[in-house]
Design an enzyme around this catalytic site. Structure first.
Site, PDB file in Angstrom:
ATOM      1  N   PHE A  30       0.859  -1.185   0.000  1.00  0.00           N
ATOM      2  CA  PHE A  30       0.000   0.000   0.000  1.00  0.00           C
ATOM      3  C   PHE A  30       0.898   1.239   0.000  1.00  0.00           C
ATOM      4  O   PHE A  30       1.872   1.290   0.742  1.00  0.00           O
ATOM      5  CB  PHE A  30      -0.929  -0.008   1.220  1.00  0.00           C
ATOM      6  N   GLU A  66      -0.833  -6.077   7.675  1.00  0.00           N
ATOM      7  CA  GLU A  66      -0.356  -7.435   7.402  1.00  0.00           C
ATOM      8  C   GLU A  66       1.133  -7.608   7.699  1.00  0.00           C
ATOM      9  O   GLU A  66       1.638  -8.728   7.720  1.00  0.00           O
ATOM     10  CB  GLU A  66      -0.642  -7.817   5.943  1.00  0.00           C
ATOM     11  N   CYS A  88       3.909   2.525   4.637  1.00  0.00           N
ATOM     12  CA  CYS A  88       3.598   3.953   4.603  1.00  0.00           C
ATOM     13  C   CYS A  88       2.107   4.140   4.841  1.00  0.00           C
ATOM     14  O   CYS A  88       1.284   3.650   4.070  1.00  0.00           O
ATOM     15  CB  CYS A  88       4.006   4.551   3.260  1.00  0.00           C
ATOM     16  N   ILE A  89       1.798   4.847   5.915  1.00  0.00           N
ATOM     17  CA  ILE A  89       0.414   5.152   6.270  1.00  0.00           C
ATOM     18  C   ILE A  89       0.269   6.667   6.217  1.00  0.00           C
ATOM     19  O   ILE A  89       0.946   7.386   6.953  1.00  0.00           O
ATOM     20  CB  ILE A  89       0.084   4.637   7.684  1.00  0.00           C
ATOM     21  N   ILE A  90      -0.593   7.134   5.326  1.00  0.00           N
ATOM     22  CA  ILE A  90      -0.808   8.571   5.163  1.00  0.00           C
ATOM     23  C   ILE A  90      -2.202   8.911   5.690  1.00  0.00           C
ATOM     24  O   ILE A  90      -3.184   8.256   5.330  1.00  0.00           O
ATOM     25  CB  ILE A  90      -0.664   8.990   3.685  1.00  0.00           C
ATOM     26  N   GLU A  93      -9.163  11.129   5.869  1.00  0.00           N
ATOM     27  CA  GLU A  93     -10.215  11.894   6.536  1.00  0.00           C
ATOM     28  C   GLU A  93     -10.932  11.109   7.625  1.00  0.00           C
ATOM     29  O   GLU A  93     -11.841  11.635   8.263  1.00  0.00           O
ATOM     30  CB  GLU A  93     -11.217  12.380   5.492  1.00  0.00           C
ATOM     31  N   THR A  94     -10.560   9.857   7.842  1.00  0.00           N
ATOM     32  CA  THR A  94     -11.268   9.034   8.821  1.00  0.00           C
ATOM     33  C   THR A  94     -10.319   8.551   9.913  1.00  0.00           C
ATOM     34  O   THR A  94      -9.105   8.732   9.839  1.00  0.00           O
ATOM     35  CB  THR A  94     -11.904   7.804   8.142  1.00  0.00           C
ATOM     36  N   HIS A  96      -9.404   5.675  10.392  1.00  0.00           N
ATOM     37  CA  HIS A  96      -8.656   4.509   9.910  1.00  0.00           C
ATOM     38  C   HIS A  96      -7.146   4.694  10.053  1.00  0.00           C
ATOM     39  O   HIS A  96      -6.428   3.744  10.359  1.00  0.00           O
ATOM     40  CB  HIS A  96      -9.029   4.233   8.451  1.00  0.00           C
ATOM     41  N   ARG A 135      10.696  11.679   3.448  1.00  0.00           N
ATOM     42  CA  ARG A 135      11.318  10.758   4.413  1.00  0.00           C
ATOM     43  C   ARG A 135      11.684   9.396   3.832  1.00  0.00           C
ATOM     44  O   ARG A 135      12.397   8.625   4.466  1.00  0.00           O
ATOM     45  CB  ARG A 135      10.351  10.551   5.590  1.00  0.00           C
TER      46      ARG A 135
END
Length: 157
Positions: A30, A66, A88-90, A93-94, A96, A135
């Protein structure tokens, strides 16, 4: 204010000698353009630190949630001196973002503690794509250095 490089070792420091180490990397797909760069930078730094290419294993998983289960599978093999988590987690709007960031981080830590194996956590958590891009290379290299240093530390304890 502290410099981001404070506490880093010189590449010639024996704690960064990766010649005898085997390292596993788990990469979340992802946000793949970012995670590809993270993984490539990590692998390049591992090679620069002396880890043999044949002793670097890379597995890919769908996303950050995962990553811990793949780390667990590698840790259970008892073949690795250290592991690296790449993702990578960006923020969106929620809620999550918080869920994925917190749960993936907790899972990485749990595997490290349960198996007493160093895991360098290079799962970026950023507010936006620009922060992730800024980064991606440095954090990949940093993760490689953490993995090698911690593997050497644990073998010396």
């Amino acid at each position: 204010m502290l410099d981001a490089n404070q506490g880093t070792l010189a590449a010639s420091d024996s704690r960064l000698n990766g010649k005898k180490l085997r390292i596993g990397i788990v990469q979340a797909r992802f946000n793949e353009p970012i995670t590809n760069t993270l993984a490539q930078a990590c692998k390049a730094e591992l090679l620069a630190l002396g880890v043999a290419e044949k002793h670097i294993d890379l597995v890919q998983v769908p996303g950050a949630l995962e990553v811990p289960v793949a780390l667990l599978a590698l840790a259970e093999k008892l073949e690795y001196d250290a592991l690296v988590a790449v993702g990578c987690i960006i923020r969106g709007e929620t809620y999550h973002f918080e869920l994925v960031a917190n749960e993936s981080g907790a899972g990485v830590s749990r595997v490290a503690l349960d198996y007493q194996i160093p895991i360098a956590n290079a799962i970026l958590t950023t507010e936006n794509l620009a922060q992730a891009i800024a980064r991606q290379t440095e954090k990949g290299r940093d993760a490689a250095r953490v993995a090698v240093e911690m593997a050497n530390l644990l073998s010396d304890i």
